[in-house]
Enzyme design. Sequence first.
Site, PDB file in Angstrom:
ATOM      1  N   GLY B  15     -14.483  72.009 -70.447  1.00 36.71           N
ATOM      2  CA  GLY B  15     -13.692  70.872 -70.096  1.00 36.71           C
ATOM      3  C   GLY B  15     -12.090  71.198 -70.575  1.00 36.71           C
ATOM      4  O   GLY B  15     -11.347  70.549 -70.750  1.00 36.71           O
ATOM      5  N   ARG B  18      -8.291  69.922 -68.489  1.00 35.88           N
ATOM      6  CA  ARG B  18      -7.491  68.546 -68.563  1.00 35.88           C
ATOM      7  C   ARG B  18      -7.592  68.098 -69.971  1.00 35.88           C
ATOM      8  O   ARG B  18      -8.398  68.346 -70.742  1.00 35.88           O
ATOM      9  CB  ARG B  18      -8.351  67.818 -67.731  1.00 35.88           C
ATOM     10  CG  ARG B  18      -7.745  67.899 -66.124  1.00 35.88           C
ATOM     11  CD  ARG B  18      -8.299  66.853 -65.426  1.00 35.88           C
ATOM     12  NE  ARG B  18      -9.798  66.573 -65.568  1.00 35.88           N
ATOM     13  CZ  ARG B  18     -10.359  65.092 -64.836  1.00 35.88           C
ATOM     14  NH1 ARG B  18      -9.536  64.525 -64.160  1.00 35.88           N
ATOM     15  NH2 ARG B  18     -11.612  65.193 -64.986  1.00 35.88           N
ATOM     16  N   VAL B  67     -21.368  72.594 -66.819  1.00 35.22           N
ATOM     17  CA  VAL B  67     -21.913  72.965 -67.933  1.00 35.22           C
ATOM     18  C   VAL B  67     -23.307  72.133 -68.444  1.00 35.22           C
ATOM     19  O   VAL B  67     -23.983  72.610 -69.319  1.00 35.22           O
ATOM     20  CB  VAL B  67     -21.004  72.742 -69.140  1.00 35.22           C
ATOM     21  CG1 VAL B  67     -19.799  73.696 -68.986  1.00 35.22           C
ATOM     22  CG2 VAL B  67     -20.369  71.417 -69.305  1.00 35.22           C
ATOM     23  N   ASN B  89     -16.189  70.896 -75.302  1.00 33.14           N
ATOM     24  CA  ASN B  89     -15.316  69.745 -75.177  1.00 33.14           C
ATOM     25  C   ASN B  89     -15.562  68.786 -73.889  1.00 33.14           C
ATOM     26  O   ASN B  89     -15.164  67.717 -73.892  1.00 33.14           O
ATOM     27  CB  ASN B  89     -13.886  70.250 -75.173  1.00 33.14           C
ATOM     28  CG  ASN B  89     -12.942  69.261 -74.663  1.00 33.14           C
ATOM     29  OD1 ASN B  89     -12.693  68.154 -75.238  1.00 33.14           O
ATOM     30  ND2 ASN B  89     -12.404  69.303 -73.362  1.00 33.14           N
ATOM     31  N   TYR B 152     -22.606  56.422 -74.000  1.00 30.98           N
ATOM     32  CA  TYR B 152     -21.446  57.449 -74.211  1.00 30.98           C
ATOM     33  C   TYR B 152     -21.662  57.723 -75.920  1.00 30.98           C
ATOM     34  O   TYR B 152     -21.560  58.602 -76.108  1.00 30.98           O
ATOM     35  CB  TYR B 152     -20.082  56.841 -73.950  1.00 30.98           C
ATOM     36  CG  TYR B 152     -18.701  57.606 -74.257  1.00 30.98           C
ATOM     37  CD1 TYR B 152     -18.462  58.873 -73.606  1.00 30.98           C
ATOM     38  CD2 TYR B 152     -18.107  57.383 -75.394  1.00 30.98           C
ATOM     39  CE1 TYR B 152     -17.471  59.672 -73.934  1.00 30.98           C
ATOM     40  CE2 TYR B 152     -16.971  58.096 -75.669  1.00 30.98           C
ATOM     41  CZ  TYR B 152     -16.591  59.393 -74.936  1.00 30.98           C
ATOM     42  OH  TYR B 152     -15.652  60.122 -75.396  1.00 30.98           O
ATOM     43  N   ALA B 154     -23.991  56.771 -77.774  1.00 32.30           N
ATOM     44  CA  ALA B 154     -25.456  57.511 -78.201  1.00 32.30           C
ATOM     45  C   ALA B 154     -25.177  59.122 -77.998  1.00 32.30           C
ATOM     46  O   ALA B 154     -25.386  59.931 -78.825  1.00 32.30           O
ATOM     47  CB  ALA B 154     -26.437  57.068 -77.300  1.00 32.30           C
TER      48      ALA B 154
END
Lengths: 241, 242
Positions: B15, B18, B67, B89, B152, B154
């Site tokens: 990630g 950005r 990923v 990330n 999200y 969890a």
Amino acid sequence: MTRTALVTGASRGIGRAVVDRLLADGVRVCGLYRTEGDAARLLAKELDSASPKGLTLRCDVSSEEQVGQAVARCAEEFGGIDILINNAGVATFAMLDNLDLAQWESTFATNVTGPYLVTRAALPHLRPGSSVVTVTSGLGITGAPGKTHYAASKAALIGFTKALSREVGRRGVRVNAVAPGIIETEMSAAGLNPELRARYEGQCALGRIGQPPELAEVVAFLADPRSSYVNGQTLMVDGGM
Amino acid sequence: MTGLDLTGKTALVTGGTRGIGRATALTLARHGATVTAVGAGPSAAAEKLADELKALSDKHTVAFADVSDPTEVAALAEQAGALDVVVNNAGVISSASVLDLELDEWHRVLDTNLTSMFLVVRSVLPRLRDNASIINITSAVAWVGMPDRAHYTAAKAGVHGLTRSLCKELGPRHIRVNSVAPGIVETDQVAGLTPEQRVRYAGLAALGRLGKPDDIADAVLFLAGDLAGFVNGALLYVDGGI
């Protein structure tokens, strides 16, 4: 501008390692100690010859009068405080049925009342961007037999840290804590018999006891602008337990 | 502070094109690490980052991979080679009440935010050097919860579970694993806030401001290097005090 720091429990163990680390970063350090002896003399010698020159003061952090005098002296000589490290602490062992009130109270006097008195006295001198770091203990979270007084005192510091961070954040003062696991100091691991040492090492995922400079690095990070959005936290430094 | 230099070390940041990942890739690169920043696919943001990394040194790479795809992650690990620092990330945010949350969306969010970290660690593990540091980015909201974020939170809470067990498993190999939990950070994910929301969110932090990607990157930088040699299995919130 040179940053300034006040460190309690500065003559030995983690406190001493923190002093050395801050000096390496060019911080002007005032170290407080309680017990006279070789360790205090060595600290005084180092701070005296440091550049910029530091200050070494004898102070029992549980004494309101002594704390008032020491903090005022530090603030006056340094012109303000950027970093406060509440490190002074005592640890003893006693099962609760043998833990008398005097031992309970003396533990809280140094471990909890001490940081309260020192922080309250230092607060008017803390400049925006300053950082308070308190040394608590992993035992304040996990507990251990024979440590009710110690664990309770260290847990108290976690609450103190959280609450104070909410009080002074808007003034640009950050407040955090580190929670060491088992560290090679007189108070913790030194003098352990080989069996106990092996057991403690086995409790840590990294398979070893931590060294004071490793704690000092984390304290230095929390004291540094690099951690400028870390606030109200208690960071475990235990090698993975 | 002194001692943060990562010269000679190699780092992978997923990630990485950005927001927090981008800031982290640049921070690690500025401190001497050789960085592979991973994006989902070619984009203007990826090109911009590639230019900025190139301006620092020719040694950095911007790579592309999904990923959450084991095959692509394996190829990525091969491309990245021996590693000292892994920053997991990559993540997506999503908003849906539990009643409206389709199973596909649940899987997409879990796959991207959590399974991806497992896949990356598993693939890079044989190439991790001694004293390597893995940093998993979770989220402070996972410990608070909020409506419409069940999937999200969890996933993000799962991230720290992954960290805790990996720290025990990899500690004996001298590999450290820690979590960083950002609070509310100024990234694309919060760019759509109204001015009133911004003020309200900034006020949630005791410091009275939103986080910046660089705030998180600095915490990752500390955990990445040897200064944090006894920090293992820790959860570091970087939230300004919420």
